[in-house]
Scaffold this motif. Structure first.
Motif, short mmCIF file in Angstrom:
data_model
loop_
_atom_site.label_atom_id
_atom_site.label_comp_id
_atom_site.label_asym_id
_atom_site.label_seq_id
_atom_site.Cartn_x
_atom_site.Cartn_y
_atom_site.Cartn_z
N TYR A 1 50.98 16.89 3.84
CA TYR A 1 52.06 16.04 3.34
C TYR A 1 51.63 14.57 3.24
CZ TYR A 1 55.27 19.90 4.05
OH TYR A 1 55.90 21.12 3.97
N ASN A 2 50.64 14.19 4.02
CA ASN A 2 50.21 12.79 4.02
C ASN A 2 48.80 12.62 3.50
OD1 ASN A 2 52.59 11.57 4.84
ND2 ASN A 2 52.19 11.99 6.99
N ASP B 1 50.08 7.11 4.41
CA ASP B 1 51.08 7.14 5.49
C ASP B 1 50.45 6.93 6.86
OD1 ASP B 1 53.54 7.28 6.59
OD2 ASP B 1 53.94 9.37 6.09
MG MG Z 1 54.58 10.83 4.64
#
Ligand code: MG
Ligand code: ADP
Length: 337
Positions: free
Chosen positions: A186-187, A199
């Motif tokens: 996700y990052n 992030d």
């Molecule tokens: Mg994130």
């Protein structure tokens, strides 16, 4: 100048309102006046902790603006990443949400700088102010690059990206002295055929009291993701050892990883699966002074038992003295002589 902040539609507008408070609007206004910003053109992401907007500078550079949420709930989650680190020892106002969130932007900015200095692909940080951060936009033609979780990858591409990811983790830890602490598909963005780390507001210094626990978690996420994509991954402990072994450097890394990857592609037996489960739960001391019972451990090591922390603190398997070469390379070189 409010009308210059054009939003895609009403639903964006609703979520925008609670992060674009009057102070942020003033700050944005100043950036327009200075020509740092020429237009803000919609929302890339509305997350639990921040919104990210797409903008352009006067000379058409694409910019991502990240604005952190100031709600109380998000601080509770963040506190453990700030406390316990020397960089933020001077901060006494952690109970004050507005001040705390400023630190969040400052922290992400300084972490992005460290990544840049360590030669790790990440958005170039431009500036921060209040609870807002401006950075390089990653995408093409105004479209943000996909998260790794959404990228469409062949098996051979996945294998390459796995290797890229673990080398990035090594560099982050050893060259930038950082642990991401929220690393997952996700990052990480899939940008121009490579992985890019994003992030990093919660990323901590290696010396943070929970750094090792965060690192183990990162290792676990990355391993799980690539396993799902049928990549023959290293065991969790092997990955953790690779990142923390002080005898690995940029010269011997390739050789080390080539051996590890060969082993990784072989089938995992049930015994290994049990060891993985144990590793996930094990207490890992970061320094010798934290080892609960040194003598007991030395005796265990002498009788041939593998200690989880020996690599991390740079000792040989029998804890006899500091190691100079990674164990698997030392064994290989012995064999060849
Ligand atoms: Mg994130
Ligand atoms: P959070 O997860 O805290 O909401 P992130 O920094 O992960 O904040 O950003 C949220 C999303 O915004 C990312 O998943 C990504 O899709 C997009 N994004 C963030 N930074 C950039 C950037 N520099 N360029 C393009 N897209 C970005």
């Amino acid at each position: 100048d409010k009308d210059r902040i054009r939003m895609k539609d009403k639903s964006d507008h609703a979520t925008t309102e609670n992060v674009l408070d009057s102070r942020i609007k003033k700050k944005l206004h100043k950036l327009f006046e200075r020509g740092v910003l020429a237009e803000i053109n919609g929302c890339i992401s509305t997350g639990k902790e921040a919104n990210v907007y797409y903008a352009k500078s006067k000379n058409q550079d694409e910019i991502a603006i990240k604005i952190y949420r100031t709600s109380i709930l998000t601080f509770k989650n963040r506190e453990k990443y700030i406390r316990g680190e020397y960089r933020f020892d001077h901060v006494y106002s952690l109970h004050n949400p507005r001040k705390m969130v400023k630190i969040w932007a400052e922290k992400e900015f300084s972490n992005l700088k460290r990544l840049e200095q360590g030669g790790i692909r990440a958005p170039r940080p431009l500036l921060y102010g209040g609870h807002m951060l401006l950075m390089e936009f990653l995408g093409s033609d105004g479209w943000a690059s996909p998260k790794l979780k959404d990228a469409i990858l062949t098996e051979s591409k996945s294998r390459m990206l796995y290797r890229e990811c673990i080398e990035i983790m090594w560099k982050m830890y050893n060259k930038c002295r950082l642990v991401h602490a929220d690393l997952s598909e996700y990052n990480i963005l899939y940008h121009n055929g490579s992985v890019v780390v994003i992030d990093v507001s919660q990323a901590v210094d290696r010396d943070h009291c929970n750094a090792i626990e965060f690192l183990r978690n990162d290792c676990s996420n990355i391993t799980a993701f690539f396993k799902k994509h049928n990549v023959g991954v290293m065991s969790l402990q092997a990955l953790f050892d690779f990142i923390t072994d002080p005898t690995i450097n940029e010269k011997n890394m390739d050789e080390y990883l080539d051996i590890q990857m060969q082993e990784a592609n072989e089938e995992i037996d049930p015994q290994q699966q049990i060891e993985e489960a144990v590793f996930k739960q094990a207490y890992i001391p970061q320094r010798l002074t934290q080892v609960v019972n040194v003598e007991r451990d030395i005796n265990l090591a002498k009788s041939g038992k593998d200690l989880i922390y020996k690599t991390l603190i740079g000792l040989k398997a029998d804890l006899s003295k500091p190691a100079e070469t990674p164990e698997i390379l030392a064994n290989k070189h012995k064999k060849n002589n």
